[in-house]
Design a protein around this motif. Structure first.
Motif, PDB file in Angstrom:
ATOM      1  N   VAL B 135      39.553 -10.510 -20.895  1.00  0.00           N
ATOM      2  CA  VAL B 135      40.747 -10.139 -21.655  1.00  0.00           C
ATOM      3  C   VAL B 135      41.277 -11.370 -22.406  1.00  0.00           C
ATOM      4  N   ASP B 136      41.404 -11.270 -23.716  1.00  0.00           N
ATOM      5  CA  ASP B 136      41.904 -12.418 -24.487  1.00  0.00           C
ATOM      6  C   ASP B 136      43.425 -12.356 -24.628  1.00  0.00           C
ATOM      7  N   SER B 137      44.002 -13.410 -25.223  1.00  0.00           N
ATOM      8  CA  SER B 137      45.458 -13.483 -25.241  1.00  0.00           C
ATOM      9  C   SER B 137      46.050 -12.396 -26.131  1.00  0.00           C
ATOM     10  N   LYS B 138      45.320 -12.018 -27.167  1.00  0.00           N
ATOM     11  CA  LYS B 138      45.811 -10.971 -28.059  1.00  0.00           C
ATOM     12  C   LYS B 138      46.031  -9.666 -27.270  1.00  0.00           C
ATOM     13  N   THR B 139      45.047  -9.334 -26.432  1.00  0.00           N
ATOM     14  CA  THR B 139      45.138  -8.104 -25.638  1.00  0.00           C
ATOM     15  C   THR B 139      46.300  -8.181 -24.642  1.00  0.00           C
ATOM     16  N   PHE B 140      46.481  -9.344 -24.024  1.00  0.00           N
ATOM     17  CA  PHE B 140      47.604  -9.510 -23.101  1.00  0.00           C
ATOM     18  C   PHE B 140      48.926  -9.302 -23.848  1.00  0.00           C
ATOM     19  N   ILE B 141      49.026  -9.932 -25.030  1.00  0.00           N
ATOM     20  CA  ILE B 141      50.275  -9.849 -25.787  1.00  0.00           C
ATOM     21  C   ILE B 141      50.557  -8.413 -26.222  1.00  0.00           C
ATOM     22  N   GLU B 142      49.519  -7.728 -26.699  1.00  0.00           N
ATOM     23  CA  GLU B 142      49.707  -6.325 -27.089  1.00  0.00           C
ATOM     24  C   GLU B 142      50.165  -5.486 -25.901  1.00  0.00           C
ATOM     25  N   ALA B 143      49.582  -5.776 -24.725  1.00  0.00           N
ATOM     26  CA  ALA B 143      49.949  -5.014 -23.522  1.00  0.00           C
ATOM     27  C   ALA B 143      51.399  -5.292 -23.135  1.00  0.00           C
ATOM     28  N   THR B 159      35.815 -21.932 -12.789  1.00  0.00           N
ATOM     29  CA  THR B 159      36.658 -23.017 -13.294  1.00  0.00           C
ATOM     30  C   THR B 159      36.450 -23.188 -14.794  1.00  0.00           C
ATOM     31  N   THR B 160      35.297 -22.728 -15.271  1.00  0.00           N
ATOM     32  CA  THR B 160      35.018 -22.860 -16.696  1.00  0.00           C
ATOM     33  C   THR B 160      35.849 -21.890 -17.528  1.00  0.00           C
ATOM     34  N   THR B 161      36.341 -20.818 -16.914  1.00  0.00           N
ATOM     35  CA  THR B 161      37.129 -19.848 -17.678  1.00  0.00           C
ATOM     36  C   THR B 161      38.620 -19.939 -17.360  1.00  0.00           C
ATOM     37  N   ALA B 162      38.952 -20.504 -16.190  1.00  0.00           N
ATOM     38  CA  ALA B 162      40.356 -20.589 -15.785  1.00  0.00           C
ATOM     39  C   ALA B 162      41.178 -21.364 -16.817  1.00  0.00           C
ATOM     40  N   ARG B 163      40.505 -22.321 -17.475  1.00  0.00           N
ATOM     41  CA  ARG B 163      41.223 -23.146 -18.456  1.00  0.00           C
ATOM     42  C   ARG B 163      41.843 -22.288 -19.558  1.00  0.00           C
ATOM     43  N   TYR B 164      41.259 -21.111 -19.784  1.00  0.00           N
ATOM     44  CA  TYR B 164      41.760 -20.244 -20.845  1.00  0.00           C
ATOM     45  C   TYR B 164      43.157 -19.705 -20.528  1.00  0.00           C
ATOM     46  N   MET B 165      43.525 -19.722 -19.231  1.00  0.00           N
ATOM     47  CA  MET B 165      44.838 -19.201 -18.837  1.00  0.00           C
ATOM     48  C   MET B 165      45.981 -19.942 -19.520  1.00  0.00           C
ATOM     49  N   SER B 166      45.836 -21.261 -19.640  1.00  0.00           N
ATOM     50  CA  SER B 166      46.948 -22.010 -20.236  1.00  0.00           C
ATOM     51  C   SER B 166      47.089 -21.639 -21.714  1.00  0.00           C
ATOM     52  N   GLU B 167      45.959 -21.344 -22.339  1.00  0.00           N
ATOM     53  CA  GLU B 167      46.008 -20.919 -23.731  1.00  0.00           C
ATOM     54  C   GLU B 167      46.764 -19.588 -23.860  1.00  0.00           C
ATOM     55  N   ILE B 168      46.483 -18.684 -22.927  1.00  0.00           N
ATOM     56  CA  ILE B 168      47.162 -17.378 -22.958  1.00  0.00           C
ATOM     57  C   ILE B 168      48.675 -17.568 -22.797  1.00  0.00           C
ATOM     58  N   ILE B 169      49.047 -18.431 -21.841  1.00  0.00           N
ATOM     59  CA  ILE B 169      50.476 -18.659 -21.623  1.00  0.00           C
ATOM     60  C   ILE B 169      51.120 -19.238 -22.887  1.00  0.00           C
ATOM     61  N   ARG B 170      50.431 -20.170 -23.529  1.00  0.00           N
ATOM     62  CA  ARG B 170      50.956 -20.744 -24.777  1.00  0.00           C
ATOM     63  C   ARG B 170      51.126 -19.658 -25.847  1.00  0.00           C
ATOM     64  N   ASP B 171      50.116 -18.792 -25.950  1.00  0.00           N
ATOM     65  CA  ASP B 171      50.189 -17.734 -26.959  1.00  0.00           C
ATOM     66  C   ASP B 171      51.325 -16.751 -26.673  1.00  0.00           C
TER      67      ASP B 171
END
Lengths: 541, 226
Positions: B135-143, B159-171
């Motif tokens: 799930v990308d940040s766009k989908t989270f935001i739309e939801a 751990t290679t994908t967890a880093r994406y969480m901070s990006e989602i929070i920023r978005d």
């Protein structure tokens, strides 16, 4: 920027390190090559044990308490240095894990490489060769197409199984006689014991890729030089091969989990020409491909299953017309991530059995390599099998009798003196990996429409597998067959596959033919994966 | 409460802890016949049993299969009880039902841990919208815009994908939605320190802890890191 308040760490028997107040002791020791951090310093594996003899540090952390660490012992990766320290680091035992490689003679060898004595010989059929080639170098013709140079006469070949944890290697001559076989610990363990942790390092800092590549090349080049070989054949899992080749690991690290290139690859390791085995797909790398080649050369009756148990477990089902392949992460729970786990770099208990039952409690016997300070994967598996066979744990994995109540909850005590125990939670970790392996073969068999009883053989390959007994696997139902005769513990098949590729040119050339038969399954994409996995948590289901 | 009802309530709890589905459904019907309200049944024995099952899981006594089974039985019971709870109106006091949007983050297609958390949150009476995996940040935001959840829950195994969480929070911040939701994270690749670092409101180690975390957030406590 904080100002660095200098501190000194005296490592007994090693020397003095300097750092700053507030530094992490584990990182300090690892960056100086004194101690590996198998889980990358996350406090999870509990293996970077050190003794603090003097000096001020932070208090014991929760991670250390979980691992049952008591002062003066600490986990280096959880220690913050507040002042000058005196530290004792347990000597990492120079364990040489035994390699059991099937040593099948190669009939009528027809090597992949040939030595060229005159350039005229090759001018017609070659598209690549060095004109200004120094006289001191030998030229070798590889697979009739590519000319490479080597500092050594064509006589010996180095075969390398580049594992996540261990590097197994063999030196052979052109007739297939084995000259040397040995194992060393992969130098990349200092970047974490699993490939995911290593990939994280590279994602954080792309410069680490080159650093890791150089580390590997240095190790392998040294082997080549010491053994005076002319050529190297190497296979590893997809991530290790990518690092070896200096390829970006990004597409492997996140969905779609695919390699950048499939190979086969030809490069130089130092001045030694090197062939890197082709990657099958995703996390089924050149090592699995080599195992497949080995099994095809052995010409076993089909259908058969190859299970390479390890940090990353590869499963391949070979039928008459298709080859189904998949992989599943299983290692972390098999090795290291239990409360008294160990890591092959430190040695540990490799086999546990129930000697007798006293007052309805099991009394354990065990064998170990190096030191009995913790349980290695094979030790855990034999322990679970014996507990299950004697009814101390039930089908669902619950401890039902004979256990002790300890600070860590219900536990079987393997060795009081060395404080080796196995908790209910440890068994749960084991079950996750156990179920992942079973789900992998279950789904492959379903896809291929093969009944488990129709399998002719189950081959258990890999060095972890080589320490297992077929009986234990049957007791736990970890393999699809119940007949001991048809379960083959093959040891390292990767080196055998490489040997065949090196000495049977036609097997190397079969790549495209084999590739056409491969059918890769990504387990996480299977819609019913979770249901299958949850069912497989039960023993002998 | 008469003795007979009390006995049945105790038995109900026992049956759910023992994962005896027939017994659970049978007693639920018997209690309803004796005019016990659906709300009382849910908030009493059923919730208590789920809590006990959670404790057993944490001890290692129960495992994922048992957890899934318990949640399944709970759901079956809820099928009978849900309509009545609605008519019994606002009696579910003191236990705010949270709406949670959950997903495994981009790059990661690991489903099991996240689904387990979703199932347990539902069994604890919360409303869960599962966005699936990758799930990308766009989908989270739309939801967030569509469902207006109280909580956004993110999972990562690698751990290679967890880093994406901070990006989602920023978005989510950039979209001006950060103060509308609480964000919680979990999964094998995450730690409490990691959650703090990326500015999440809470972290939990497993599905049972996730339920506790959500209950805590719903009680409006600030200190959610536990």
């Amino acid at each position: 920027m904080n100002k660095c308040r200098k501190i000194k760490v005296l490592v007994k028997g090693w020397g003095e390190l300097s750092g700053c107040r507030g530094d992490n002791l584990g990182k300090l020791l690892a960056s100086n090559g004194i101690l590996p951090l198998p889980c990358g310093g996350r406090g999870l594996c509990g293996l970077c044990r050190v003794k603090i003899l003097a000096g001020e540090t932070n208090e014991l952390t929760i991670y250390e308490k979980i691992h049952g660490i008591k002062k003066p012992w600490r986990l280096a990766c959880r220690v913050t240095v507040y002042d000058d320290l005196i530290v004792e680091v347990p000597k990492i035992s120079e364990i040489k894990p035994v390699v059991y490689t099937l040593n099948i003679p190669i009939k009528n060898p027809d090597p992949l490489i040939k030595e060229i004595h005159s350039y005229k010989e090759i001018q017609k059929e070659t598209f690549l060769y060095k004109q200004e080639h120094p006289n001191s170098l030998h030229t070798l013709l590889f697979n009739e197409k590519i000319v490479m140079t080597s500092p050594v006469k064509v006589r010996k070949i180095l075969l390398v199984d580049l594992g996540t944890t261990k590097i197994a290697y063999q030196v052979i001559d052109l007739k297939g006689n084995m000259i040397i076989e040995d194992v060393l610990i992969n130098p990349l363990v200092r970047y974490g014991s699993d490939i995911i942790t290593r990939m994280s390092y590279i994602l954080d800092d792309p410069g680490k890729l080159v650093e890791m590549m150089n580390d590997l090349h240095t190790s392998i080049e040294k082997l080549a030089r010491e053994n005076n070989v002319c050529f190297i054949l190497l296979a590893g899992n997809s991530v290790m091969e990518h690092i070896y080749l200096g390829l970006s690991i990004k597409s492997l690290a996140v969905k779609p989990y695919k390699p950048v290139l499939y190979g086969p690859f030809i490069i130089y390791t130092g001045s030694y020409p090197t062939l890197v085995a082709p990657i099958i797909e995703g996390f089924v790398g050149g090592d699995a491909y080599s195992e497949l080649i080995a099994s095809l050369y052995m010409n076993m009756s089909k259908p058969y299953l190859i299970i390479d148990l390890g940090t990353n477990t590869e499963v391949m089902l070979v039928t008459e017309d298709k080859i189904y392949v998949t992989s599943t992460p299983a290692g972390p729970a098999f090795e290291g991530f239990i409360s008294r786990g160990s890591h092959i770099a430190f040695g540990g208990i490799t086999r546990v059995w129930i000697k007798e039952i006293v007052d309805e409690k099991p009394v354990f016997g065990y064998s170990y390599i190096g030191s009995p300070q913790g349980l290695l994967g094979a030790g855990v598996l034999s322990l679970v099998a014996s507990l299950y066979a004697k009814g101390f744990i039930d089908k669902s994995g619950r401890f039902v009798k004979g256990y002790a109540n300890t600070d860590s909850g219900k536990a079987f005590i393997i060795d009081h003196k060395n404080n080796v125990l196995f908790t209910q939670r440890d068994l749960r970790e084991f079950q996750k990996a156990y179920a992942a392996v079973k789900s992998a073969w279950r789904i492959l068999l379903n896809k291929a429409g093969v009944n488990r009883e129709d399998l002719k053989y189950v081959i258990i390959s890999g060095s972890f597998g080589s320490a297992l007994s077929p009986k234990d696997l049957i007791v736990l139902g970890m393999v699809p067959l119940k007949d001991e005769e048809r379960i083959v513990i093959s040891g390292n098949l990767v080196l055998l596959g490489l040997k065949i590729m090196a000495l049977k040119r036609d097997y190397y050339s079969k790549y495209n033919e084999i590739r056409g038969k491969l059918y890769h399954i990504n387990l996480a994409d299977e819609p019913n994966y979770m249901d299958v996995w949850v069912k497989e948590l039960y023993f002998n289901s | 409460m008469n003795k007979n009802v009390e006995e049945l309530m105790n038995k109900l709890k026992e049956c759910l802890v023992d994962l005896d589905k027939e017994c659970v459904l049978d007693i639920v019907k018997k209690l309803l016949e004796r005019n016990v309200s659906a709300t009382e049944i849910v908030l009493g024995p059923l919730s208590e049993a789920m809590e006990e099952i959670g404790e057993l899981y944490e001890e290692g006594e129960y495992f994922i299969a048992e957890l899934m089974e318990a949640a399944g039985i709970f759901k079956e019971a809820m099928k009978i009880l849900e309509p009545m709870i609605r008519s019994e109106s606002a009696k579910m006091r003191g236990k705010k039902r949270m709406r949670i949007v959950i997903g495994t983050v981009k790059g990661d297609i690991h489903d099991i841990g996240k689904t387990l958390v979703a199932v347990m949150l539902q069994a604890a009476g919360h409303e869960v919208i599962d966005l699936g995996v990758d799930v990308d940040s766009k989908t989270f935001i739309e939801a967030i815009e569509k469902y207006k959840p109280d909580i956004v829950a993110m999972s990562a195994l690698l751990t290679t994908t967890a880093r994406y969480m901070s990006e989602i929070i920023r978005d989510i911040e950039k979209a001006g939605l950060r103060d509308k939701v609480k964000i919680i994270v979990g999964g094998a690749a995450t730690t409490k320190e990691f959650a703090e670092k990326i500015g999440a409101d809470g972290w939990s180690a497993n599905a049972i802890e996730a339920v506790k975390l959500v209950n805590k957030l719903s009680a409006g406590k600030d200190e959610a890191h536990e």
